[in-house]
Write a protein that holds these residues in place. Sequence first.
Motif, short mmCIF file in Angstrom:
data_model
loop_
_atom_site.label_atom_id
_atom_site.label_comp_id
_atom_site.label_asym_id
_atom_site.label_seq_id
_atom_site.Cartn_x
_atom_site.Cartn_y
_atom_site.Cartn_z
N PHE A 1 0.84 -1.19 0.00
CA PHE A 1 0.00 0.00 0.00
C PHE A 1 0.89 1.25 0.00
N PHE A 2 2.04 1.14 0.68
CA PHE A 2 2.97 2.27 0.76
C PHE A 2 4.39 1.72 0.89
N GLU A 3 5.33 2.37 0.21
CA GLU A 3 6.74 2.04 0.40
C GLU A 3 7.59 3.27 0.12
N LYS A 4 8.61 3.45 0.92
CA LYS A 4 9.54 4.55 0.72
C LYS A 4 10.94 4.03 1.07
N ARG A 5 11.79 3.97 0.05
CA ARG A 5 13.11 3.36 0.19
C ARG A 5 14.23 4.39 0.08
N ILE A 6 15.37 4.02 0.60
CA ILE A 6 16.59 4.77 0.35
C ILE A 6 17.07 4.37 -1.05
N SER A 7 17.44 5.31 -1.88
CA SER A 7 17.83 5.00 -3.25
C SER A 7 19.06 4.08 -3.27
N GLU A 8 19.26 3.42 -4.41
CA GLU A 8 20.42 2.53 -4.56
C GLU A 8 21.73 3.29 -4.33
N GLU A 9 21.83 4.48 -4.89
CA GLU A 9 23.05 5.27 -4.75
C GLU A 9 23.30 5.65 -3.29
N LYS A 10 22.26 6.11 -2.61
CA LYS A 10 22.42 6.50 -1.20
C LYS A 10 22.69 5.29 -0.32
N SER B 1 17.99 -0.95 -3.23
CA SER B 1 17.30 0.21 -2.68
C SER B 1 16.70 -0.22 -1.35
N ALA B 2 17.33 0.18 -0.26
CA ALA B 2 17.00 -0.37 1.05
C ALA B 2 15.82 0.32 1.72
N PRO B 3 14.85 -0.46 2.21
CA PRO B 3 13.81 0.15 3.06
C PRO B 3 14.39 0.65 4.38
N VAL B 4 15.32 -0.15 4.93
CA VAL B 4 15.93 0.22 6.21
C VAL B 4 17.31 -0.43 6.32
N ILE B 5 18.24 0.28 6.94
CA ILE B 5 19.57 -0.25 7.23
C ILE B 5 19.72 -0.31 8.74
N GLU B 6 19.99 -1.49 9.26
CA GLU B 6 20.23 -1.67 10.69
C GLU B 6 21.71 -1.52 10.98
N VAL B 7 22.05 -0.85 12.07
CA VAL B 7 23.45 -0.68 12.46
C VAL B 7 23.60 -1.04 13.93
N TYR B 8 24.48 -1.99 14.20
CA TYR B 8 24.79 -2.39 15.56
C TYR B 8 26.21 -1.92 15.87
N CYS B 9 26.33 -1.07 16.86
CA CYS B 9 27.66 -0.55 17.19
C CYS B 9 27.73 -0.28 18.69
N LEU C 1 20.77 1.25 15.68
CA LEU C 1 20.37 2.43 14.93
C LEU C 1 19.66 1.96 13.66
N LEU C 2 18.64 2.68 13.24
CA LEU C 2 17.94 2.38 12.01
C LEU C 2 18.06 3.59 11.09
N ILE C 3 18.48 3.35 9.86
CA ILE C 3 18.58 4.43 8.88
C ILE C 3 17.46 4.22 7.87
N VAL C 4 16.62 5.24 7.72
CA VAL C 4 15.45 5.16 6.84
C VAL C 4 15.36 6.43 6.00
N HIS C 5 14.53 6.38 4.97
CA HIS C 5 14.26 7.56 4.16
C HIS C 5 13.67 8.66 5.04
N LYS C 6 13.99 9.89 4.74
CA LYS C 6 13.49 11.03 5.51
C LYS C 6 11.97 10.98 5.63
N GLY C 7 11.48 11.14 6.86
CA GLY C 7 10.04 11.16 7.08
C GLY C 7 9.44 9.81 7.39
N VAL C 8 10.21 8.75 7.22
CA VAL C 8 9.71 7.40 7.53
C VAL C 8 9.80 7.18 9.04
#
Length: 287
Positions: A79-88, A154-162, A190-197
């Motif tokens: 119904f809805f999807e917002k991804r980080i672009s391949e380049e980003k 094109s990632a919906p979300v990037i998980e970071v464990y640090c 940490l979760l990295i997502v498209h702005k506004g997600v």
Amino acid sequence: MSKQMLALNIDGTLLRTNGRLHPATKEAIEYAKKKDVYVTLVTNRHFRSAQKIAKSLKLDAKLITHSGAIIADKIDKPFFEKRISEEKTFNLVQILESYDCNIRILHEKYSIGNRKKTNSNLLGKTMIHPSDPIFYPVQFVDSLSDMLMDEPVSAPVIEVYCTKEEEKEIRHTIGNAFPAVDVIQAGEKLLIVHKGVSKEAGLTLLAAELGFKMEDVVAIGHDTDDLPMIELAGLGVAMGNAPQDVKQKADWVTRSNDEQGVAYMIKEYFRMQQSKDFLKKFHIRKV
């Protein structure tokens, strides 16, 4: 006022510490459904994992997954999807690989992580992921950026464990270099997502699609990234195992996830609410 929608976080909320659903929780959700309440899941998990839990709860609903990046009831027809672009996605991974952290790209159909040998506790959290169904491929590579050069994602979300020491620096670096993404603190990652997600943005969007206002929604969560949707909902509920700042801002604090807090809250709150069919039968107008 009657509530028409129930939004539930999964980890630390629906599931007990052992990762299992209690029979009382399943029974309570069925109870809410019989009151004509639309029940959905709002989670940082990927779609396949949330779908597996929804199936065990007999939910036929659109699910808010990937921290709000994907809302769907069928994987191939979101119904809805917002991804980080391949380049980003590639550029972000390049920067993240300069830190001593574990990275995991959560696609809706698979995940890819790095094999970086860092803190063994962090490594275990990315490699042993209890939310992954057996039909959700999980791959680990030596260099994520090298792989992305050949196979862009094109990632919906990037998980970071640090480590805590690196979290602040990563947030600062990503925030300055990538204004088109958001970095969300979610428990120990940490979760990295498209702005506004975000979970709350996804919940607001789905509620509007169903014809509900946010005042019609009950939202139950436990972590700091659940707080915005708890504050935004008509009734925001914090679990007994939630951090103190989440409890302080919630409208209701229920029992912990190991004490069947979701089941207790649903039975207590919805017991006086009648279904639409019942109200129509006696010509009662909802207030």
